[in-house]
Design an enzyme around this catalytic site. Sequence first.
Site, short mmCIF file in Angstrom:
data_model
loop_
_atom_site.label_atom_id
_atom_site.label_comp_id
_atom_site.label_asym_id
_atom_site.label_seq_id
_atom_site.Cartn_x
_atom_site.Cartn_y
_atom_site.Cartn_z
N GLY A 32 21.55 17.66 -33.16
CA GLY A 32 20.42 17.04 -33.14
C GLY A 32 19.88 17.10 -34.63
O GLY A 32 20.08 17.98 -35.15
N SER A 49 21.84 21.65 -42.53
CA SER A 49 22.87 21.60 -41.48
C SER A 49 23.17 22.87 -40.97
O SER A 49 23.19 23.98 -41.62
CB SER A 49 24.15 20.98 -42.42
OG SER A 49 25.39 21.33 -41.53
N ASP A 80 24.95 14.16 -40.65
CA ASP A 80 24.68 12.61 -40.46
C ASP A 80 23.53 11.92 -41.10
O ASP A 80 23.23 10.74 -41.03
CB ASP A 80 23.90 12.72 -38.98
CG ASP A 80 24.91 13.21 -37.80
OD1 ASP A 80 26.02 12.72 -37.67
OD2 ASP A 80 24.54 14.19 -37.06
N HIS A 99 18.48 11.63 -33.98
CA HIS A 99 19.98 11.52 -33.46
C HIS A 99 20.02 12.86 -32.65
O HIS A 99 19.68 13.79 -33.33
CB HIS A 99 21.09 11.49 -34.69
CG HIS A 99 22.43 11.71 -34.13
ND1 HIS A 99 22.72 10.92 -33.01
CD2 HIS A 99 23.38 12.61 -34.04
CE1 HIS A 99 24.08 11.44 -32.65
NE2 HIS A 99 24.59 12.30 -33.33
N HIS A 101 22.49 14.36 -29.16
CA HIS A 101 23.62 14.24 -27.87
C HIS A 101 22.82 14.60 -26.62
O HIS A 101 23.50 14.99 -25.82
CB HIS A 101 24.56 15.26 -28.32
CG HIS A 101 25.49 14.89 -29.50
ND1 HIS A 101 26.66 15.34 -29.54
CD2 HIS A 101 25.06 14.04 -30.17
CE1 HIS A 101 26.94 14.98 -30.95
NE2 HIS A 101 26.10 13.90 -31.30
N ASP A 124 8.00 -1.06 -21.53
CA ASP A 124 7.00 -0.41 -22.11
C ASP A 124 7.68 -0.35 -23.73
O ASP A 124 6.62 -0.10 -24.57
CB ASP A 124 6.44 0.71 -21.60
CG ASP A 124 5.55 0.25 -20.72
OD1 ASP A 124 4.94 -0.91 -20.72
OD2 ASP A 124 5.22 1.23 -19.75
N HIS A 173 29.59 8.38 -28.59
CA HIS A 173 29.23 9.29 -29.32
C HIS A 173 27.59 9.65 -28.80
O HIS A 173 27.68 10.72 -28.22
CB HIS A 173 29.13 8.98 -30.70
CG HIS A 173 28.46 9.81 -31.90
ND1 HIS A 173 28.47 9.39 -33.18
CD2 HIS A 173 27.83 10.99 -31.70
CE1 HIS A 173 27.87 10.78 -33.74
NE2 HIS A 173 27.48 11.47 -32.92
N TYR A 231 -2.74 -2.58 -25.84
CA TYR A 231 -2.67 -1.41 -24.86
C TYR A 231 -3.51 -0.08 -25.75
O TYR A 231 -3.10 -0.01 -27.12
CB TYR A 231 -1.22 -1.03 -24.32
CG TYR A 231 -1.13 0.26 -23.74
CD1 TYR A 231 -1.25 0.46 -22.34
CD2 TYR A 231 -0.78 1.51 -24.49
CE1 TYR A 231 -1.09 1.50 -21.60
CE2 TYR A 231 -0.72 2.75 -23.75
CZ TYR A 231 -0.63 2.81 -22.39
OH TYR A 231 -0.50 3.62 -21.46
ZN LIG Z 1 26.31 13.10 -33.21
#
Ligand SMILES: [Zn+2]
Length: 236
Positions: A32, A49, A80, A99, A101, A124, A173, A231
């Site tokens: 992530g 990384s 990424d 990002h 998983h 929503d 993915h 809202y």
């Molecule tokens: Zn990934």
Amino acid sequence: MGSSMLLKPLREEVLDANLDLVRRGLVMYTFGNVSGIARAEGLVAIKPSGVPYEKMAVADIVITDLDGRVVEGTLRPSVDLATHLVLYRAFPAIGGVVHTHSRHATVWAQAGREIPCFGTTHADYFRGAVPVTAPLAAADIEGDYERNTGEAILRRFAGLDPAEFSAVLVHGHGPFGWGRSASAAAHTAVILEELARMAAETLAINPAATPISEAQRDLHFLRKHGPNARYGQKLG
Ligand SMILES: [Zn+2]
């Protein structure tokens, strides 16, 4: 670096947004990544990384330009990064990208199925089904894979408004999402994971379940988003 550290508030927000993924149970090990952008400077702050979350510090956050060149930082940026940069260039209103998983969203990505809008919890946040990209072609995978992942997302978003759909499932993915800021992007990832789980459980109980009406969907989406949102509390 000390007091000369570039974009310290943005780095702090990006670090906190990354740690949010851990607190919410969305990532294992170093999976992530979240980034945030300073539009005026044209600079992006992103998770390094392969650094364990529990050891990550503000100084570890990597600052790059929109071409991916490291401007400040001794660590390599998340692999990424190139996907994040494609999204920042194409969607000028977004301020953060995420990002993961996370299990349930990734299950839908692996199934190659969009997540239908089965209820108002979903509406929503998304004005319809959470889209899924086409599978990447062999040439996309063998080429600049991360950049081409971003391009696959943009192809899917032809005719879609990223303000109405703040996440996408990359086929085979997992999810990418975004928001006005890094913390908003992390929030998107958390909500998406819950919607993915609810949708799968809805279909487990009733495989013939259908999406809610457009009228109900739009009432819920538009009262929280867009020019006539009513809202919560008015800001400023
Ligand atoms: Zn990934």
